[in-house]
Design an enzyme around this catalytic site. Structure first.
Site, PDB file in Angstrom:
ATOM      1  N   ASP A 190      -1.470  -0.717   6.040  1.00 19.51           N
ATOM      2  CA  ASP A 190      -1.734  -0.075   7.330  1.00 19.51           C
ATOM      3  C   ASP A 190      -3.219   0.088   7.600  1.00 19.51           C
ATOM      4  OD1 ASP A 190      -1.974   3.452   6.930  1.00 19.51           O
ATOM      5  OD2 ASP A 190      -2.001   1.985   5.312  1.00 19.51           O
TER       6      ASP A 190
ATOM      7  N   GLY B  30      -8.037   3.536   3.448  1.00 19.95           N
ATOM      8  CA  GLY B  30      -7.757   2.454   2.525  1.00 19.95           C
ATOM      9  C   GLY B  30      -8.795   2.219   1.446  1.00 19.95           C
TER      10      GLY B  30
ATOM     11  N   ASP C 154      -0.102   5.099   0.969  1.00 15.54           N
ATOM     12  CA  ASP C 154      -0.299   6.081   2.041  1.00 15.54           C
ATOM     13  C   ASP C 154      -0.267   5.401   3.404  1.00 15.54           C
ATOM     14  OD1 ASP C 154      -0.751   8.209   0.158  1.00 15.54           O
ATOM     15  OD2 ASP C 154      -2.743   7.374  -0.180  1.00 15.54           O
TER      16      ASP C 154
ATOM     17  N   ASP D 247       0.869  -1.169   0.000  1.00 16.25           N
ATOM     18  CA  ASP D 247       0.000   0.000   0.000  1.00 16.25           C
ATOM     19  C   ASP D 247       0.916   1.232   0.000  1.00 16.25           C
ATOM     20  OD1 ASP D 247      -2.361   1.589   0.267  1.00 16.25           O
ATOM     21  OD2 ASP D 247      -1.981   1.736   2.415  1.00 16.25           O
TER      22      ASP D 247
END
Length: 242
Positions: free
Chosen positions: A192, A56, A14, A12
């Site tokens: 995250d 997300g 960010d 991922d």
């Protein structure tokens, strides 16, 4: 984690590679709280709302899910809607304008620990990709000096073009593995966001690594993370892991 048995690492963006999650959080807070205030809604948008409803996910899904949490609904609108329009798409585009302004003003630097892991993997046979719900992934990678490190980027633009369902569905991670020519059973997801961890678990990937940037170790584990770290440097051989 033993990298010799892994064929691909799917990152991922960010909050995993760059601290742009913080920029997203500020942009979402500004947009939603302005909107709630204008509507006379007493309960403000908080960081907890970000992790529960937005983090997300594709941008418009985040708008829709947060508004539903406050008992609000809006017409879907169209991705071309102006930011001033009171639609799901309009509010999403309003947030994106705020994010782009902050990115242009402040730039972005990658997490040193994430760069350390990328440096390690560059000396192995592990292929790497970025899988992000953001439509800003490529500009962020370029500003962070990371774009040339990745063979594949599957972002919000690619997902919309190829009609891929966003996280927590695993489709974008699966597509990245396909483009790298690596089966999901040999690929690792690094996320995250709770929705991203759920996507990795749903896709049957070899490992799902949760990166705790605020969602919480217990929540990431409950969402399906096999391993939870505070920093990706912990996944570099020779570094302490926990």
């Amino acid at each position: 984690m033993e990298w010799s048995s892994v064929g691909a690492a799917l990152f991922d963006l960010d909050g995993v590679l760059t601290p742009t999650a913080e920029v997203h959080m500020r942009a979402w807070s500004r947009m939603f709280n302005d909107y709630l205030s204008a509507k006379g809604v007493a309960e403000p948008y908080t960081d907890e709302d970000y992790f529960a409803y937005v983090d997300g996910k594709p941008r418009y899904s985040g708008v829709r899910d947060f508004l539903a949490s406050r008992g609000l609904t809006l017409p879907e609108g169209d991705p071309t809607d102006a930011p001033e329009r009171e639609t799901v798409s309009g509010l999403g585009n309003r947030k994106n304008d705020a994010f782009a302004a902050v990115l242009a003003e402040e730039g972005v630097q990658p997490y040193p620990g994430s760069v350390a892991l990328l440096d390690h993997l560059a000396g192995t046979d592990v292929r790497v990709a970025v899988v992000s719900s953001s439509r800003n992934a490529v500009p962020v990678l370029e500003r962070a000096g990371l774009r040339t490190r990745f063979d594949v980027v599957v972002d919000g633009v690619v997902a919309a073009r190829d009609q891929l369902s966003g996280k927590p569905r695993p489709d974008t991670f699966v597509r990245a593995a396909e483009l790298l020519g690596v089966p999901v059973t040999a690929a690792v997801v690094l996320e995250d966001a709770l929705s991203g961890v759920q996507a990795g678990r749903a896709g049957g990937f070899r490992h799902v690594v949760g990166v705790d940037r605020g969602a919480g170790r217990d929540a990431l584990t409950a969402a399906g993370a096999d391993i939870v770290v505070d920093d990706l440097a912990q996944l570099v051989p020779g570094e302490a892991t926990r």
